[in-house]
Motif scaffolding. Structure first.
Motif: not given
Length: 754
Positions: A682, A685, A689
Motif C-alpha cells: 500500500t 502504491k 500513485y
C-alpha cells in the motif's frame, strides 16, 4: 623547469606528503611538498615530461586513504632546489580543506600488535600513515602533530627514526608513538583504585573480569564503550538495567570476520564494510541458525543485529585475548552523549560499570560508532548513524558560495553543517537536544567549527519549529553575529538533502516523498507524510496524508497505542479497551473532542499498525514499534500484489481508511504476515500513485521511515524502468540530514550563497 602543483580533498593525515616525497625521488625531481590551508602544495623542478608524469601518477594512484577533490599544475619561474624535501606545514590564510576522519587500524598495524618480536607487540595505540585517530584528536589544521592532542608526547629515538625514514610506512606519521613514548592504559575499579598498568598482562586481566560477568567501561580512541560478555545473559541484563535500556539492541564486537561468517550469512558489500577504513557497526539480518541469546537478549524481538570488528588497537587486543563476541555499546547513561574524559566517566558511569579501562590520550572530538545497513535484496545502503569514520567532511559538494553559512539542523538526532569556504562540513551525530549534556556538546561543536575556520556566519539556517533548542540557539547566534536568519521547514530540508546528494537541482521536475515521525509544518500542524514537487527552482507541497489527531505531545511517539486511538473508529472500541484503562479512555476522549493539533505523520501510522497487530503498544526507545514491525515482515509476495484502499479519488491519502481496512482483515482472521505484506505494498502504491498524478518520473525519498529496508527494497523492485528513485546515501534519512538539507535549500532554492 619548475612547476607548482596543488591538491585539495582528503589529502592530510593520509600519508600524502611521504607518498609524494618517495614518488618525486623515483622520478628524479627536486623541490618540496607541504601541507597548507588548502590541502597539499608541491613545487617540483625537472624535465617537463617527468613532472607531468609524476603529476598524473599522483592523480591515478594516490595513497589508499586519499580522496582528491581538485588538482592543478602550473609552470612557475625556475628554481634550483638542491633536493626534494617535506617542509613543515604552513598556514597563511583561513582553512580551506576537508577535515580528515578517523581510520580503522590497518592490517599491518594489527600484525605488529600480535608479533612478539615487534617493538609494538601489545601496544594498543599502534598507528601509521594508513590508520588511526584523526578527527577525534584534532584541535586545529593543517593536520600536524602540533595541532593534535598527541602534541604533549615527544617521539622517542626509534619513533623519530621511523618518522624520518622515507621507506617506512610511518614516514611523517603524525600519530606515531610506541610503548616507550606513547600512551598508557590503566585498569581501575569503581573507586578509581589502579589495578594494573602492565601492558603485558592487562588484557588478560580485563578478559578475566569480563568472563566473570563484569561490565567494563573501556575508553577507546573516540570515546567510551560499555562492554560485557555477549554470551552472558545475566551480564547483559545487568547492563540493560543499569543503563536504563530495557529493549534497545546492543552492538556486538566480533573478534574476527571468520566468526561473523560462522554466525551470519553476509553479502560482499557487508563484508567489505565491516573491514574497511570506516569499520562501522553493520546491521546484519541473516543469522545462519537461531540463536536465542542474540535474538532475545542482545536484540529483543529483532531478527537483525549490529556487528562490528575491532577498529582500534585496544579493541583488537581485547578481542584477541577473549576470542568471543562482546557487547560494545556507547559509553554513556540514557540520553547523554558519548563520554570521553576519564574524570567525567568515573562520575557518570559509576553505577553502570564494574571496572574502567582508561588511558591518557585526550579525545578532542568524541564520536559514536557509525551504523550502516544494506537492504537484503537490492543492497541499497542505508546509514542509520553518521559519525566515526564518516564525519565531518562531505565530498559531494561542487558549488561555490560567496557567503559563510551555518545550518543548525533539527532537535532530535542533531547535527550542524558549516560552509565557510569551498567545502561543506557536517558534524558527527550529536544526539537529542532535550538532554542538557547533548545541548552542551551541540553548542561546543558549533563554537569549535567557528573557531577552527576563523569565520562568523553571515547566514544562519534553523528549523521552522519555534521551540527546537537548535532554533532558539540559532536566534541567539544571529543576534550575536548580526547574521541573516532563515527558517527552513523541516520536511523541505529532508527533501533538499536528497536533491543535494544526487545533484537533482538541475532537473526539471522531481517528486519529494518525505515520511517521518514529526516536524513543524508551515500551517502549524505536525507534518510527517508529505509529497513535494520540485519545479522551476521552487518546492511546493502537493499532497500529504490526511490529518489525524496529535495526542499528548511527545508522549504520542512513545506510545504507539495513542496513534491507534487517534486513527481508530467506533468499530475498534473493544480492541482499544484491551490497551487502555477505562479512566485513560475517558480522559483521551475528552482530549480528542477539544484537540486542535493534527498530524500527517507516516511514522505515527506505522506505530498505529504495530499497535493494531499487537506488535508494540509502548516504545522503550525511539522507533521501537517501527523496527519491530519491519522485523515481523516475513516476505513480500509479488505474485499477489495486494494493497489496501487509500482514497484514490482524493488529493490526499487517508490513513484512517488504511487502518480500518487492516482491522477488517484482522477480524477475518487474515494472518499478520499477509497484512504486513499488504500494508507495505500500500505504501509503495501510494508513492507511485502520487508520481503518476504529478506526471513525474524522478522520485526523491527521505525521512526516518526510509530506514525501513523492506520498504526500500520493495520500491526498487516495483519502480521498473519507468521511475528513478533517489535515497539518502551519504547521510542518514533521519533527522541527521536536516542540517545538510537546510544548507542545500539555502544555496539552491533561496540562492543565498551568491
Amino acid at each position: 623547469m619548475t612547476f607548482e602543483i596543488s591538491f585539495s580533498g582528503q589529502v592530510q593525515g593520509v600519508g600524502f606528503r611521504p607518498f609524494v616525497f618517495n614518488l618525486a625521488k623515483k622520478h628524479g625531481l627536486k623541490g618540496f611538498v607541504s601541507n597548507n590551508e588548502n590541502g597539499v602544495i608541491i613545487q617540483a623542478t625537472g624535465c617537463d615530461n617527468l613532472v607531468h608524469q609524476f603529476y598524473q601518477e599522483i592523480i591515478l594512484k594516490p595513497p589508499p586513504l586519499a580522496l582528491i577533490k581538485d588538482q592543478s599544475i602550473k609552470q612557475i619561474p625556475d628554481f634550483n632546489f638542491d633536493s626534494f624535501k617535506i617542509l613543515k606545514s604552513s598556514k597563511s590564510e583561513k582553512l580551506n580543506l576537508p577535515l580528515t576522519p578517523d581510520f580503522a587500524i590497518c592490517k599491518d598495524c594489527q600484525s605488529e600488535l600480535l608479533d612478539q618480536n615487534n617493538k609494538r607487540f601489545n601496544y594498543p595505540f599502534t598507528t601509521c600513515v594508513n590508520c588511526g585517530p584523526r578527527w577525534s584528536v584534532t584541535k586545529n589544521f593543517p593536520f600536524d602533530r602540533a595541532n593534535t592532542t598527541l602534541a604533549e608526547k615527544v617521539m622517542c629515538e626509534n619513533c623519530t627514526a621511523e618518522y624520518e625514514a622515507p621507506s617506512n610506512r610511518r614516514f611523517h606519521s603524525q600519530t606515531n608513538t610506541c610503548s616507550d613514548c606513547g600512551f598508557q592504559l590503566c585498569l581501575a575499579d569503581t573507586n578509581g583504585e589502579i589495578l594494573s598498568t602492565n601492558v603485558s598482562n592487562i588484557f588478560t586481566e580485563i578478559g578475566q573480569v569480563i568472563l566473570d560477568g563484569a561490565i567494563l567501561a573501556l575508553k577507546n580512541t573516540s570515546g567510551f564503550l560499555l562492554c560485557c560478555d555477549a554470551r552472558n545473559k545475566e551480564a547483559i541484563q545487568n547492563l540493560r538495567k543499569r543503563k536504563r535500556r530495557p529493549n534497545k539492541p546492543f552492538a556486538i564486537l566480533y573478534p574476527s570476520l571468520t566468526l561473523v561468517k560462522e554466525h551470519f550469512k553476509i553479502c560482499d558489500e557487508e563484508e567489505q564494510l565491516l573491514g574497511n577504513s570506516v569499520s562501522p557497526v553493520v546491521i546484519l539480518s541473516h543469522l545462519k541458525s537461531k540463536n536465542d541469546l542474540l535474538l532475545n537478549h542482545i536484540a529483543p524481538g529483532l531478527k537483525q543485529i549490529g556487528v562490528m570488528l575491532p577498529y582500534t588497537g585496544i579493541l583488537k587486543l581485547l578481542s584477541e585475548t577473549l576470542q568471543i563476541p562482546l557487547v560494545a555499546t556507547s559509553g554513556n547513561i540514557h540520553g547523554s552523549p558519548i563520554l570521553s574524559e576519564n574524570g567525567v566517566a568515573f562520575g557518570e558511569l559509576i553505577g553502570v560499570a564494574d571496572f574502567f579501562l582508561v588511558h591518557d590520550l585526550n579525545i578532542f572530538n568524541p564520536q559514536d560508532d557509525s551504523v550502516i545497513k544494506y537492504s537484503s535484496k537490492n543492497k541499497q545502503k542505508i546509514i542509520f548513524r553518521r559519525s566515526r569514520g564518516l564525519a565531518p567532511s562531505y565530498f559531494g559538494f561542487k558549488e561555490k558560495s560567496k557567503k559563510t553559512i551555518l545550518a543548525l539542523g533539527a532537535h532530535l538526532k542533531s547535527t550542524i553543517a558549516f560552509l565557510p569556504n569551498d567545502h561543506i562540513y557536517v558534524s558527527q551525530y550529536l544526539g537529542n537536544l532535550d538532554h542538557f549534556e547533548v545541548y552542551q556538546r551541540f553548542t561546543k561543536t558549533t563554537s569549535y567549527f567557528l573557531e577552527l575556520f576563523e569565520q562568523r556566519p553571515e547566514l544562519l539556517l534553523i528549523d521552522a519549529h519555534p521551540a527546537y533548542q537548535s532554533s532558539l540557539f540559532g536566534k541567539e547566534l544571529s543576534k550575536k553575529f548580526n547574521s541573516h536568519l532563515i527558517k527552513v521547514q523541516h520536511h523541505i530540508a529532508h527533501f533538499a538533502s536528497v536533491l543535494g546528494e544526487h545533484t537533482l537541482f538541475d532537473h526539471d521536475r522531481v517528486l519529494g516523498v518525505v515520511w517521518d515521525g514529526t516536524g513543524f509544518g508551515s500551517d502549524a500542524q505536525i507534518w510527517g507524510g508529505e509529497f513535494f514537487l520540485y519545479e522551476n527552482k521552487e518546492i511546493e507541497r502537493v499532497g500529504h496524508f490526511e490529518y489525524f489527531n496529535w495526542l499528548a505531545g511527545d508522549k504520542m511517539s512513545l506510545e504507539p497505542r495513542l496513534s491507534l486511538l487517534s486513527l481508530a473508529d467506533e468499530t475498534m472500541s473493544d480492541l482499544l479497551a484491551t490497551k487502555f484503562t477505562n479512566e485513560e479512555l475517558k480522559l483521551y476522549h475528552v482530549i480528542l473532542k477539544k484537540n486542535q493539533l493534527k498530524t500527517s505523520s507516516v511514522g505515527r501510522l506505522f506505530d498505529a499498525v504495530a499497535s493494531l497487530l499487537g506488535i508494540c503498544d509502548l516504545n522503550s526507545y525511539v522507533g521501537e514499534a517501527a523496527i519491530l514491525l519491519e522485523n515481523n515482515i516475513v516476505s513480500l509476495d509479488f505474485d499477489k500484489e495486494e494493497f489496501y484502499p487509500f482514497k484514490k479519488n482524493s488529493k490526499n491519502i487517508s490513513p484512517k481508511l488504511i487502518i480500518k481496512s487492516i482491522f477488517k482483515d484482522l477480524q477475518k482472521g487474515i494472518s499478520q504476515e499477509k497484512i504486513l505484506s499488504k500494508f507495505m505494498f500500500t505504501l509503495a502504491k501510494i508513492i507511485f500513485y502520487m508520481a503518476e498524478k504529478q506526471k513525474v518520473k524522478e522520485i526523491a525519498l527521505s525521512g526516518g521511515v526510509f530506514q525501513n529496508a523492506s520498504l526500500v527494497d520493495l520500491l526498487i523492485d516495483l519502480k521498473g524502468k519507468e521511475y528513478n528513485l533517489y535515497f539518502n546515501e551519504s547521510f542518514s534519512p533521519n533527522d541527521e540530514n536536516i542540517s545538510f538539507g537546510q544548507m542545500m535549500y539555502a544555496l539552491h532554492i533561496e540562492k543565498l550563497g551568491s
